[in-house]
Scaffold this active site. Structure first.
Site, PDB file in Angstrom:
ATOM      1  N   CYS A 128      32.906  34.585  50.321  1.00  9.64           N
ATOM      2  CA  CYS A 128      34.310  34.474  49.928  1.00  9.64           C
ATOM      3  C   CYS A 128      34.980  33.563  50.958  1.00  9.64           C
ATOM      4  CB  CYS A 128      34.958  35.854  49.974  1.00  9.64           C
ATOM      5  SG  CYS A 128      34.891  36.577  51.605  1.00  9.64           S
ATOM      6  N   HIS A 158      36.358  41.220  58.994  1.00  8.31           N
ATOM      7  CA  HIS A 158      36.763  42.600  58.699  1.00  8.31           C
ATOM      8  C   HIS A 158      37.956  43.082  59.524  1.00  8.31           C
ATOM      9  CE1 HIS A 158      33.152  43.143  56.498  1.00  8.31           C
ATOM     10  NE2 HIS A 158      32.338  43.185  57.527  1.00  8.31           N
ATOM     11  N   GLU A 160      35.969  47.293  58.200  1.00 12.28           N
ATOM     12  CA  GLU A 160      37.353  46.985  57.776  1.00 12.28           C
ATOM     13  C   GLU A 160      38.200  48.258  57.774  1.00 12.28           C
ATOM     14  OE1 GLU A 160      37.906  44.889  53.958  1.00 12.28           O
ATOM     15  OE2 GLU A 160      39.657  46.173  53.698  1.00 12.28           O
ATOM     16  N   THR A 174      39.504  46.260  50.885  1.00  8.79           N
ATOM     17  CA  THR A 174      39.591  45.082  50.000  1.00  8.79           C
ATOM     18  C   THR A 174      38.409  44.910  49.050  1.00  8.79           C
ATOM     19  OG1 THR A 174      38.584  43.702  51.691  1.00  8.79           O
ATOM     20  CG2 THR A 174      40.992  43.760  51.643  1.00  8.79           C
ATOM     21  N   CYS A 227      40.666  42.742  47.025  1.00 10.28           N
ATOM     22  CA  CYS A 227      40.741  41.288  47.152  1.00 10.28           C
ATOM     23  C   CYS A 227      40.302  40.573  45.871  1.00 10.28           C
ATOM     24  CB  CYS A 227      39.858  40.846  48.310  1.00 10.28           C
ATOM     25  SG  CYS A 227      39.852  39.077  48.502  1.00 10.28           S
ATOM     26  N   SER A 254      23.962  45.813  51.409  1.00  6.60           N
ATOM     27  CA  SER A 254      24.250  46.820  50.374  1.00  6.60           C
ATOM     28  C   SER A 254      24.885  46.140  49.172  1.00  6.60           C
ATOM     29  CB  SER A 254      25.132  47.929  50.926  1.00  6.60           C
ATOM     30  OG  SER A 254      26.281  47.381  51.481  1.00  6.60           O
ATOM     31  N   ASN A 255      25.735  45.159  49.439  1.00  9.10           N
ATOM     32  CA  ASN A 255      26.346  44.413  48.339  1.00  9.10           C
ATOM     33  C   ASN A 255      25.269  43.665  47.550  1.00  9.10           C
ATOM     34  OD1 ASN A 255      27.145  41.281  48.111  1.00  9.10           O
ATOM     35  ND2 ASN A 255      28.790  42.540  47.277  1.00  9.10           N
ATOM     36  N   SER A 271      27.180  37.846  50.877  1.00  4.44           N
ATOM     37  CA  SER A 271      26.761  37.438  52.228  1.00  4.44           C
ATOM     38  C   SER A 271      25.657  36.378  52.188  1.00  4.44           C
ATOM     39  CB  SER A 271      26.273  38.674  52.981  1.00  4.44           C
ATOM     40  OG  SER A 271      25.307  39.349  52.192  1.00  4.44           O
TER      41      SER A 271
HETATM   42  S1  SF4 Z   1      39.559  40.198  52.088  1.00 14.64           S
HETATM   43 FE1  SF4 Z   1      38.664  38.959  50.489  1.00 14.64          FE
HETATM   44  S2  SF4 Z   1      38.627  36.884  51.327  1.00 14.64           S
HETATM   45 FE2  SF4 Z   1      38.941  38.304  53.030  1.00 14.64          FE
HETATM   46  S3  SF4 Z   1      36.900  38.735  53.837  1.00 14.64           S
HETATM   47 FE3  SF4 Z   1      37.373  40.353  52.366  1.00 14.64          FE
HETATM   48  S4  SF4 Z   1      36.519  39.645  50.397  1.00 14.64           S
HETATM   49 FE4  SF4 Z   1      36.662  37.888  51.777  1.00 14.64          FE
END
Ligand code: SF4
Length: 310
Positions: free
Chosen positions: A12, A77, A129, A165, A205, A234-235, A277
């Site tokens: 991302c 994060h 995060e 997010t 997000c 994991s993703n 990733s």
């Molecule tokens: S908030 Fe969105 S743009 Fe920011 S690191 Fe996470 S997934 Fe990526």
């Protein structure tokens, strides 16, 4: 044979931005200077290895007190305020590469907390995060992942619900509705009480929302799929599963070295996708390798074509 990389796969922009910052910082290192990153910058061993080669060193929070000089990078994060305090040794320069989307969520949580709200976060307790988000509330925010866990929340307080997010949107809205219902029920039972205040802030997000749907579409458009990800992502596991459901001829590889020519027999279209990733360069290497495996020069010498090996 046509080989296409999924346009919606890969990093991302928040992670791309963090890596760009890290690369600019390692390049500007003075001789002998180090760039440390708190936790893996990304869940992909190949990308970590590439950045390690450039001078980036991954450290843990426990290592921090032992670092006396150099630069310490905060990854996408984000971190709780305590980390910023702990990294204040005179010889350390902090490089804050927190994703701006995450930084904004942190700021909003802090405001609600300062205004006396009970903060609830839909997320995974140990996720970096979430640790950073909870840190904005002096460790008081309540983290929940399911309807079952709503019981941890005190419904008599004014409350705000946020989301990590990268969580699932549908579950967020189910939680929101359940909160609203339970709060209403409380008000009916205790007639004389004021209606309780409840806000839900969808902070999922846009970069991750809808990724599943796009992957399903892409996977079903190709004869076979090669899914590229780190085995411990994991993703990666979740997205591989989705890809495999949409196209049962999906093969998982960590690098291009794992490709097998037998997979491509009789195949016209190959799709390449990966986890959030998975770096773009790695998917490109996989694409180049497939093309190389099936490259046949045109006997006329005028055109080059890709054909099937047997
Ligand atoms: S908030 Fe969105 S743009 Fe920011 S690191 Fe996470 S997934 Fe990526």
């Amino acid at each position: 044979m046509k080989v296409t990389i999924d346009k919606s796969a890969g990093f991302c922009w928040g992670v791309i931005r963090t890596i760009d910052i890290a690369e600019a910082e390692v390049e500007s290192n003075k001789p002998g200077e180090m760039l440390y990153v708190l936790g893996d910058i990304i869940h992909n061993p190949m990308e970590i290895e590439r950045l390690r080669g450039k001078g980036l060193k991954t450290i843990t929070h426990a290592d921090l007190p032992g670092i006396q000089s150099g630069k310490v990078l905060i990854r996408a994060h984000g971190e709780p305020p305590s980390t910023f305090k702990n990294a204040k040794a005179p010889g350390i320069t902090l490089v804050d590469a927190t994703c701006p989307v995450v930084a904004k969520v942190q700021e909003r949580i802090r405001k609600f907390y300062d205004n006396g709200y009970q903060v609830v976060i839909y997320g995974k307790t140990d996720h970096a995060e979430v640790v950073g988000l909870v840190g904005q509330t002096n460790g008081e925010a309540i983290v929940i992942r399911s309807l079952e866990e709503i019981k941890k929340v005190d419904l008599s307080r004014k409350t705000v619900l946020f989301s990590q997010t990268t969580m699932d949107k549908q579950t967020f809205y189910t939680l929101k509705e359940e909160f609203q219902k339970r709060i209403k029920d409380c008000v009916v039972e205790t007639f004389e009480e004021q209606a309780r205040e409840f806000h839900a802030k969808d902070t999922i997000c846009g970069q991750v929302f809808g990724r599943d749907k796009k992957l399903r579409e892409f996977a079903s458009q190709n004869d076979i799929m090669v899914f590229v990800a780190g085995r411990n992502s994991s993703n990666g596991k979740v997205l591989f599963h989705i890809c495999n459901e949409a196209n049962p001829r999906t093969y998982f590889v960590e690098t291009e070295a794992e490709l097998e020519s037998g997979w491509f027999r009789g195949v016209n279209t190959v799709g390449i996708s990966g986890a959030t990733s998975t770096p773009q360069w790695l998917m490109e290497r996989v694409k180049a390798k497939i093309e190389e495996m099936f490259y046949t020069p045109d006997p006329s010498g005028e055109q080059e074509v890709l054909s099937h090996h047997n």
